[in-house]
Design a protein around this motif. Structure first.
Motif, PDB file in Angstrom:
ATOM      1  N   ASP A 243       4.677 -13.156  10.073  1.00  0.00           N
ATOM      2  CA  ASP A 243       5.823 -12.417  10.618  1.00  0.00           C
ATOM      3  C   ASP A 243       6.441 -13.159  11.803  1.00  0.00           C
ATOM      4  O   ASP A 243       7.666 -13.258  11.917  1.00  0.00           O
ATOM      5  CB  ASP A 243       5.386 -11.020  11.065  1.00  0.00           C
ATOM      6  CG  ASP A 243       5.176 -10.070   9.884  1.00  0.00           C
ATOM      7  OD1 ASP A 243       5.250 -10.534   8.731  1.00  0.00           O
ATOM      8  OD2 ASP A 243       4.933  -8.871  10.129  1.00  0.00           O
ATOM      9  N   ARG A 265       7.333  -4.470   1.735  1.00  0.00           N
ATOM     10  CA  ARG A 265       6.106  -3.993   2.370  1.00  0.00           C
ATOM     11  C   ARG A 265       6.094  -2.464   2.500  1.00  0.00           C
ATOM     12  O   ARG A 265       5.024  -1.866   2.703  1.00  0.00           O
ATOM     13  CB  ARG A 265       5.950  -4.648   3.744  1.00  0.00           C
ATOM     14  CG  ARG A 265       4.533  -4.580   4.297  1.00  0.00           C
ATOM     15  CD  ARG A 265       4.448  -5.192   5.693  1.00  0.00           C
ATOM     16  NE  ARG A 265       4.845  -6.593   5.707  1.00  0.00           N
ATOM     17  CZ  ARG A 265       4.961  -7.317   6.808  1.00  0.00           C
ATOM     18  NH1 ARG A 265       4.721  -6.756   8.003  1.00  0.00           N
ATOM     19  NH2 ARG A 265       5.326  -8.582   6.757  1.00  0.00           N
ATOM     20  N   HIS A 266       7.243  -1.860   2.385  1.00  0.00           N
ATOM     21  CA  HIS A 266       7.351  -0.398   2.423  1.00  0.00           C
ATOM     22  C   HIS A 266       6.344   0.252   1.477  1.00  0.00           C
ATOM     23  O   HIS A 266       5.793   1.316   1.771  1.00  0.00           O
ATOM     24  CB  HIS A 266       8.777   0.000   2.038  1.00  0.00           C
ATOM     25  CG  HIS A 266       8.971   1.467   1.839  1.00  0.00           C
ATOM     26  ND1 HIS A 266       9.193   2.338   2.894  1.00  0.00           N
ATOM     27  CD2 HIS A 266       8.978   2.239   0.704  1.00  0.00           C
ATOM     28  CE1 HIS A 266       9.319   3.570   2.421  1.00  0.00           C
ATOM     29  NE2 HIS A 266       9.197   3.540   1.105  1.00  0.00           N
ATOM     30  N   PRO A 269       1.826  -1.010   2.695  1.00  0.00           N
ATOM     31  CA  PRO A 269       1.640  -1.099   4.153  1.00  0.00           C
ATOM     32  C   PRO A 269       0.461  -1.998   4.519  1.00  0.00           C
ATOM     33  O   PRO A 269      -0.600  -1.928   3.915  1.00  0.00           O
ATOM     34  CB  PRO A 269       1.356   0.355   4.551  1.00  0.00           C
ATOM     35  CG  PRO A 269       1.955   1.174   3.450  1.00  0.00           C
ATOM     36  CD  PRO A 269       1.769   0.372   2.198  1.00  0.00           C
ATOM     37  N   SER A 276       8.705  -6.546   5.633  1.00  0.00           N
ATOM     38  CA  SER A 276       8.951  -5.225   6.227  1.00  0.00           C
ATOM     39  C   SER A 276      10.439  -4.903   6.156  1.00  0.00           C
ATOM     40  O   SER A 276      11.281  -5.782   5.933  1.00  0.00           O
ATOM     41  CB  SER A 276       8.498  -5.215   7.686  1.00  0.00           C
ATOM     42  OG  SER A 276       9.371  -6.026   8.474  1.00  0.00           O
TER      43      SER A 276
END
Length: 429
Positions: A243, A265-266, A269, A276
């Motif tokens: 990230d 990624r929803h 998790p 994301s």
């Protein structure tokens, strides 16, 4: 009087034929209107009588009509371990020419995959060159079926000529080996995107899969490489990177970037390998595109959980019996375990949920296809098992109300836009 009569005679003589001609013309016009009305009515009746295409038929027509581009297909590394002639039907793998034609695939980005271990042992550049040569040889052996594509324009021309394009992307920038001259080398050989790293941190970037984050994002060389990629016309691929590295790429890159094979990624998790919502939003602001990965463990949290339970069971068995996890006994245990506890495959509907999520989040212009065929093993969702399956995806999109124009953007329009913008930026710099 007689002269007057004589002058009037011609008028009287030609009056009747003129009237007849007018009447005939009028009659023909009326008849023509009646014929046209009849023809129109017949056309409407024929149209009404013609059978309406099913969604499956519409999907097949769309698949044949427009370019389908998939940005991540791991054919080269698959053939490195077991060569097969993909210009003909192959008993293994997810890609070959007959199945690509059946699915309407026109641009299969060949992944030049470099294992993370080579970062330390050496040999990354050599392997990349070998795999690129393999792709070139595939094209040379079947020039009536395949063609290389060094530009978005090449891809369009190949499509018009009925050829399947094999553009190339490098999965793991390890092959750059810290030398920007190698970027030019690989550009000249046809590499048009580079995934900055893979499963371990390298000299360019930290990895989403690696616990160790030595660079805390991009290395200094990584930042320099991103700028150089912009300038030469190689798309920056943010799949696999951490990230922190992603956010740094977005600060550095002046051209749109891609996530060549990532999902949302929803739905998973904690799985950093996917993107994301905030990352997808920033990607879209940059004009980039996320290409949805089809692997079940990218799509379904339940599939991830099932896989992790299986891995834990295998590891426990190996420890209990003092065995190497790669030993034949452990492999047999794993096989028997899966026979009793089958892997949970994601569904086509769940894959469609990822497309829906991105579209609802940022719009139709920022999502595409990056299946990871031949790269995710036996984990592909139901109804999306190989490159013949794209019509199933299209049918699913139609069922969810996507227009043909929207579907075209997903199939290749968005990716082509990004590629063209990257080319345009490089042309100016």
């Amino acid at each position: 009087m007689s002269l007057s009569v004589k002058k009037n005679l011609p008028g009287k003589i030609y009056a009747k034929p003129l009237a007849v001609a007018v009447l005939i013309a009028l009659g023909l016009a009326i008849s023509g209107c009646q014929d046209n009305a009849s023809s129109s009515s017949q056309a409407e009746q024929s149209a009404a009588a013609a059978p309406k295409l099913s969604l499956a038929q519409q999907a097949n027509e769309i698949a044949k009509k427009y370019i389908i581009a998939d940005t991540h297909i791991d054919v080269p590394y698959r053939l490195e371990s077991q060569f097969e002639d993909v210009s003909e039907h192959t008993p293994h793998g997810d890609f070959d020419y007959p199945r690509a034609v059946a699915g309407g695939l026109n641009a299969a980005f060949m992944s030049i995959y470099i294992p993370a271990t080579l970062e330390k042992t050496g040999g990354s550049k050599a392997l990349a060159d070998n795999l690129i040569t393999m792709v070139e040889d595939i094209v040379k052996a079947a020039p009536n079926k395949f063609a290389l594509a060094y530009s978005s324009d090449d891809l369009s021309k190949n499509f018009a000529n009925g050829l399947i394009s094999l553009p190339m992307g490098m999965e793991n920038g390890s092959a750059i080996e810290g030398d920007l001259a190698n970027l030019k080398h690989f550009y000249d050989r046809g590499i048009r995107y580079i995934t900055l790293t893979h499963s371990k941190a390298n000299h360019i970037s930290d990895s989403s899969y690696d616990i160790e984050r030595p660079a805390k994002g991009l290395t200094d060389f990584g930042k320099e490489l991103v700028q150089a990629m912009n300038n030469i016309g190689v798309m920056v691929d943010v799949s696999h990177i951490s990230d922190e590295a992603f956010y740094q790429v977005m600060e550095v890159s002046k051209a749109p970037v891609i996530a060549s094979h990532s999902s949302a990624r929803h739905f998973t998790p904690g799985f950093e390998r996917n993107m994301s919502d905030d990352m997808i939003k920033l990607l879209a602001e940059n004009g980039g595109v996320i290409q949805i990965n089809f692997g079940s463990s990218f799509i379904s949290q339940a599939s991830i959980d099932k896989r992790n339970i299986h891995k834990a069971a295998v590891k426990a068995f190996a420890l209990e019996h003092g065995l190497d996890e790669k030993s034949e006994q452990v492999k047999e245990f794993s096989k028997a375990y899966l026979a009793k506890n089958p892997y949970l495959y994601a569904s086509l509907e769940q894959v469609l949920d990822h497309f829906d999520h991105v579209v609802k989040l940022v719009g139709i212009d920022y999502v595409g296809i990056g299946s990871d065929y031949d790269g995710v093993g036996d984990s592909l969702p139901t109804n999306l098992k190989d490159v013949a399956s794209y019509p199933n995806l299209i049918e699913g999109l139609l069922k969810r109300g996507y227009s043909e124009a929207d579907i075209v953007k997903i199939l290749s329009g968005n990716l082509m836009r990004v590629w063209q913008e990257v080319e345009a930026y490089a042309a100016e710099h």
